[in-house]
Enzyme design. Structure first.
Site, PDB file in Angstrom:
ATOM      1  CG  ASP A 111      -2.105   0.965   1.454  1.00 39.22           C
ATOM      2  OD1 ASP A 111      -2.275   1.563   0.171  1.00 39.22           O
ATOM      3  OD2 ASP A 111      -2.344   1.330   2.313  1.00 39.22           O
ATOM      4  CB  THR A 115       4.517  -2.592   5.907  1.00 35.63           C
ATOM      5  OG1 THR A 115       3.551  -1.746   6.541  1.00 35.63           O
ATOM      6  CG2 THR A 115       4.700  -3.712   6.681  1.00 35.63           C
TER       7      THR A 115
END
Ligand code: IMP
Ligand code: MG
Length: 190
Positions: A111, A115
């Site tokens: 996304d 992360t």
């Protein structure tokens, strides 16, 4: 970020299919075959990112026809909302050594990529020979960091998806397809 909480009453929510089980399974088989070709003679460690990537990873490894070992990391990025924060920390360490190994990170979705950015710096500090990333989904529009994705299943629009490992407030991971959650009034999660 959605303010409204799901109250658990089934009548309030509907899941529309976004990517069918058949399409996912065909894609996972294709990705596994490609990985099998690319990792001939390598020392493969598959690292699945808990918890979202677990469903994809267990399907994917069964299409990789090579000796491999499987390990898991967990990295915190989301609370119960739907928006990533830039900060992240490793909340579950690897069990196996990846020093000198060829690491394939398996993720459910890229996304903002915060992360993956954090995960890559953590993994690099353990001196693997190589690191590649395999993500089932890619929400390209939301990208905030340049992280090359080596294997991508589907590039998707900027919509919040659930199922096949992906959750909303920890639910829906067990759906065999990827779907979009909608309330009875037609409103969908963003
Ligand atoms: P990033 O750090 O923004 O790239 O977020 C990656 C993580 O956010 C993924 O591993 C997912 O757990 C979660 N995520 C991002 N988009 C979605 C979505 O549409 N549905 C469910 N989880 C998502
Ligand atoms: Mg995840």
């Amino acid at each position: 970020m959605i303010e409204r909480k799901i109250d658990g009453r089934l009548g309030n929510e509907t899941v529309d299919t976004y990517i069918s089980e058949e399409k996912i399974q065909a894609k996972v088989a294709e990705m596994g075959a490609r990985i099998t070709r690319d990792y001939q003679g390598k020392d493969l460690v598959v690292i699945a990112v808990l918890r979202g990537a677990i469903v994809f990873a267990v399907d994917l490894v069964r299409h990789i026809d090579l000796p491999l070992v499987l390990d898991f990391v967990q990295i915190s990025s989301y609370g119960n909302g739907t928006e990533s924060t830039g900060r992240a920390k490793i909340t579950r360490e690897l069990d196996l050594s990846i020093k000198g190994k060829d690491v394939l990170v398996v993720e459910d979705i890229a996304d903002t990529r915060h992360t993956l950015f954090n995960l890559l710096s953590f993994l690099r500090s353990k001196f693997p020979r190589s690191i590649r990333i395999c993500s089932l989904l890619d929400k390209q529009e939301r990208k905030q960091r340049e992280i090359p994705l080596d294997y991508v299943g589907f590039t998707i629009e900027n919509r919040f998806v659930i199922g096949y490992g992906l959750d909303y407030a920890q639910r829906f991971r067990n759906l065999p397809f990827v779907g979009i959650l909608r309330y009875d009034d037609g409103e969908e999660l963003k």
